[in-house]
Design an enzyme around this catalytic site. Structure first.
Site, PDB file in Angstrom:
ATOM      1  N   GLU A 160       0.812  -1.213   0.000  1.00 29.87           N
ATOM      2  CA  GLU A 160       0.000   0.000   0.000  1.00 29.87           C
ATOM      3  C   GLU A 160       0.844   1.261   0.000  1.00 29.87           C
ATOM      4  O   GLU A 160       1.949   1.268   0.522  1.00 29.87           O
ATOM      5  CB  GLU A 160      -0.820   0.061   1.299  1.00 29.87           C
ATOM      6  CG  GLU A 160      -1.906  -0.951   1.374  1.00 29.87           C
ATOM      7  CD  GLU A 160      -2.541  -0.958   2.749  1.00 29.87           C
ATOM      8  OE1 GLU A 160      -2.728   0.123   3.329  1.00 29.87           O
ATOM      9  OE2 GLU A 160      -2.832  -2.051   3.235  1.00 29.87           O
TER      10      GLU A 160
ATOM     11  N   CYS B 274       3.208   8.594   1.154  1.00 29.05           N
ATOM     12  CA  CYS B 274       3.568   7.684   2.236  1.00 29.05           C
ATOM     13  C   CYS B 274       3.804   6.318   1.596  1.00 29.05           C
ATOM     14  O   CYS B 274       2.902   5.765   0.968  1.00 29.05           O
ATOM     15  CB  CYS B 274       2.429   7.629   3.254  1.00 29.05           C
ATOM     16  SG  CYS B 274       2.706   6.430   4.562  1.00 29.05           S
TER      17      CYS B 274
ATOM     18  N   CYS C 215       5.511  -6.928   8.169  1.00 26.64           N
ATOM     19  CA  CYS C 215       6.509  -6.383   9.086  1.00 26.64           C
ATOM     20  C   CYS C 215       6.729  -7.392  10.193  1.00 26.64           C
ATOM     21  O   CYS C 215       5.798  -8.053  10.633  1.00 26.64           O
ATOM     22  CB  CYS C 215       6.005  -5.062   9.675  1.00 26.64           C
ATOM     23  SG  CYS C 215       7.177  -4.301  10.815  1.00 26.64           S
TER      24      CYS C 215
ATOM     25  N   CYS D 241       4.052  -4.892  16.460  1.00 27.04           N
ATOM     26  CA  CYS D 241       3.379  -3.936  17.350  1.00 27.04           C
ATOM     27  C   CYS D 241       1.889  -4.275  17.412  1.00 27.04           C
ATOM     28  O   CYS D 241       1.263  -4.497  16.376  1.00 27.04           O
ATOM     29  CB  CYS D 241       3.582  -2.506  16.850  1.00 27.04           C
ATOM     30  SG  CYS D 241       5.317  -2.084  16.621  1.00 27.04           S
TER      31      CYS D 241
ATOM     32  N   CYS E  23      -0.910  -2.369  15.315  1.00 26.36           N
ATOM     33  CA  CYS E  23      -0.660  -2.111  13.898  1.00 26.36           C
ATOM     34  C   CYS E  23      -1.154  -3.247  13.003  1.00 26.36           C
ATOM     35  O   CYS E  23      -0.826  -4.410  13.224  1.00 26.36           O
ATOM     36  CB  CYS E  23       0.835  -1.900  13.700  1.00 26.36           C
ATOM     37  SG  CYS E  23       1.296  -1.707  11.981  1.00 26.36           S
TER      38      CYS E  23
ATOM     39  N   GLU F 159       9.205  -1.963   8.519  1.00 25.51           N
ATOM     40  CA  GLU F 159      10.173  -1.246   9.363  1.00 25.51           C
ATOM     41  C   GLU F 159      11.355  -0.875   8.457  1.00 25.51           C
ATOM     42  O   GLU F 159      12.146  -1.745   8.079  1.00 25.51           O
ATOM     43  CB  GLU F 159      10.590  -2.155  10.530  1.00 25.51           C
ATOM     44  CG  GLU F 159      11.807  -1.694  11.306  1.00 25.51           C
ATOM     45  CD  GLU F 159      11.729  -0.248  11.779  1.00 25.51           C
ATOM     46  OE1 GLU F 159      10.807   0.117  12.494  1.00 25.51           O
ATOM     47  OE2 GLU F 159      12.639   0.541  11.406  1.00 25.51           O
TER      48      GLU F 159
ATOM     49  N   SER G 115      10.414   6.799   9.459  1.00 22.60           N
ATOM     50  CA  SER G 115       9.875   6.460  10.770  1.00 22.60           C
ATOM     51  C   SER G 115      10.329   5.064  11.193  1.00 22.60           C
ATOM     52  O   SER G 115      10.265   4.121  10.411  1.00 22.60           O
ATOM     53  CB  SER G 115       8.350   6.527  10.707  1.00 22.60           C
ATOM     54  OG  SER G 115       7.775   6.058  11.898  1.00 22.60           O
TER      55      SER G 115
ATOM     56  N   SER H  25       8.895   6.095  16.564  1.00 21.14           N
ATOM     57  CA  SER H  25       7.589   5.665  17.080  1.00 21.14           C
ATOM     58  C   SER H  25       7.765   5.325  18.545  1.00 21.14           C
ATOM     59  O   SER H  25       8.060   4.193  18.899  1.00 21.14           O
ATOM     60  CB  SER H  25       7.090   4.438  16.314  1.00 21.14           C
ATOM     61  OG  SER H  25       6.898   4.788  14.966  1.00 21.14           O
TER      62      SER H  25
ATOM     63  N   ASN I 202      -5.656   4.723  15.350  1.00 21.91           N
ATOM     64  CA  ASN I 202      -6.615   4.231  14.372  1.00 21.91           C
ATOM     65  C   ASN I 202      -7.058   2.870  14.865  1.00 21.91           C
ATOM     66  O   ASN I 202      -6.219   2.011  15.108  1.00 21.91           O
ATOM     67  CB  ASN I 202      -5.924   4.017  13.026  1.00 21.91           C
ATOM     68  CG  ASN I 202      -6.023   5.249  12.170  1.00 21.91           C
ATOM     69  OD1 ASN I 202      -7.109   5.686  11.827  1.00 21.91           O
ATOM     70  ND2 ASN I 202      -4.874   5.802  11.842  1.00 21.91           N
TER      71      ASN I 202
ATOM     72  N   CYS J 208      -1.834   2.882   6.872  1.00 25.94           N
ATOM     73  CA  CYS J 208      -1.339   1.768   6.071  1.00 25.94           C
ATOM     74  C   CYS J 208      -1.508   0.424   6.770  1.00 25.94           C
ATOM     75  O   CYS J 208      -1.518   0.335   7.972  1.00 25.94           O
ATOM     76  CB  CYS J 208       0.119   1.993   5.725  1.00 25.94           C
ATOM     77  SG  CYS J 208       0.271   2.781   4.132  1.00 25.94           S
TER      78      CYS J 208
END
Ligand code: SAH
Ligand code: SF4
Length: 347
Positions: free
Chosen positions: A91, A104, A111, A115, A118, A159, A190, A213, A289, A332
């Site tokens: 994405e 972005c 990943c 987390c 996420c 990441e 990030s 983060s 989110n 994302c």
């Protein structure tokens, strides 16, 4: 498998074209075409038919296919879901701001950092993206929208510091004056806080903005949502950031997700202020989110404003991030998961 031509920088292209018996200036022509987003070597009309055939034999020319595109009715944000040449989905998001368009982009398929809040991490890591595949997201969003992208945030899925070499190569590729010519000051990276990689990055002395983060100022709550904190706890991370600033002179930006009852308590605001005091820092507060699978909820508006006030009273600049494209799952990871589960569901 043929090598991807868009992973090549001008020097590498020059060398390889030379080995094909070509003159040096051809490399520049090829590089320019590639960074305009051509999808076939035949579009490189100022090259001989022979050379075009030779290039097609030597190299893979990637062009992601748009699987789904969602346009926010509220602010014009566009979210893309792409299919890569091996079938994997990624994405990217195109955002319009007063100062120009921002992209972005994702750095990996999935990943491995895990987390809890996420959506990107839920299925683990599938693979890292090549420098060319990261670049393609920019090239083909520009092509689709017909608009220039002037800012890049590496905040999509993945990441970035777990794909260090390719991400660094990407940053240098987009900065090339014969390519997109996007300077490092227009790029943010990030990271969830891979300390040894932050130390390595400092040595590159880039002008990019490093975003951390952080999401919690204390190890207990940070470890509860971010497994990376077990390896690199808060104190170690903040120390690495201080060293990063000393070496590069670049102010660090801290991402702080406001999670109800986990990271949004007043004592945590005070602790955060203490942690960052005395160094140029900026806190970017993000209302969480909601990701259905996580069981975590966004903080209330009241708690977000109270938290911000404590930071500001302690001399820390903190902004609450405007949620772009709230009607299109613009954060994302969410779209990829939704489409993958729909596909699985319909089989
Ligand atoms: N892997 C990198 C970059 C991609 S994530 C990193 O973690 O920094 C981009 C940002 O979105 C990170 O700050 C991440 O913590 C945050 N994020 C992920 N899921 C989120 C959610 N559900 N709500 C709010 N922010 C989220
Ligand atoms: Fe990976 Fe970043 Fe998501 Fe954590 S927040 S799982 S590091 S993409």
């Amino acid at each position: 498998m043929k090598p991807e031509i868009k992973c090549r920088n001008p020097e590498e292209l020059k060398l390889e074209l030379k080995q094909m018996g070509q003159q040096a200036f051809r490399a520049k022509q090829v590089f320019r075409w590639l960074h305009q987003g051509v999808t076939s070597f035949d579009e490189m009309t100022d090259l001989s038919k022979d050379l075009r055939t030779q290039l097609a034999e030597h190299y893979l020319l990637t062009a992601p296919e748009i699987v789904r595109k969602q346009v926010s009715k509220l602010d014009g944000t566009v979210k893309y879901l792409w299919r890569l040449h091996d079938g994997n989905l990624i994405e990217s998001v195109f955002m319009r701001y007063k100062h120009g368009n921002s992209a972005c982009v994702s750095s990996q398929v999935g990943c491995r950092m895990g987390c809890k809040f996420c959506a990107s991490g839920i299925g683990g890591l599938v693979r890292s993206l090549s420098a060319g595949e990261i670049l393609d997201q920019i090239l083909f969003m520009q092509k689709d929208t017909g608009e220039r992208i002037s800012n890049i945030v590496l905040m999509g899925t993945g990441e970035p510091l777990d794909n260090y070499d390719n991400v660094l190569k990407f940053i240098r590729l987009v900065g090339d004056p014969d390519g997109l010519n996007i300077g490092q000051r227009h790029i943010s990276l990030s990271t969830s806080g891979l300390v040894p990689m932050i130390e390595k990055l400092a040595q590159e002395k880039l002008q990019i903005t490093l975003s951390i983060s952080l999401h919690s100022p204390d190890n207990e709550s940070r470890s509860s949502t971010m497994p990376v904190n077990n390896s690199y706890p808060v104190e170690m991370l903040v120390q690495a950031c201080k060293n990063y600033f000393d070496i590069t002179g670049r102010r660090i930006s801290y991402e702080y997700a406001m999670i109800d009852g986990v990271s949004d308590r007043p004592w945590q605001a005070h602790k955060l202020a203490k942690l960052l005091k005395g160094r140029p820092a900026h806190v970017n507060m993000i209302p969480l989110n909601n990701v259905t699978e996580s069981g975590l909820r966004a903080s209330t508006r009241k708690n977000i404003l109270a938290f911000q006030k404590i930071l500001e009273n302690s001399g820390i600049t903190a902004t609450v991030r405007r949620t772009l494209g709230p009607d299109i799952d613009a954060s994302c990871g969410q779209l990829r998961r939704r489409v993958e589960s729909e596909t699985v569901g319909s089989e």
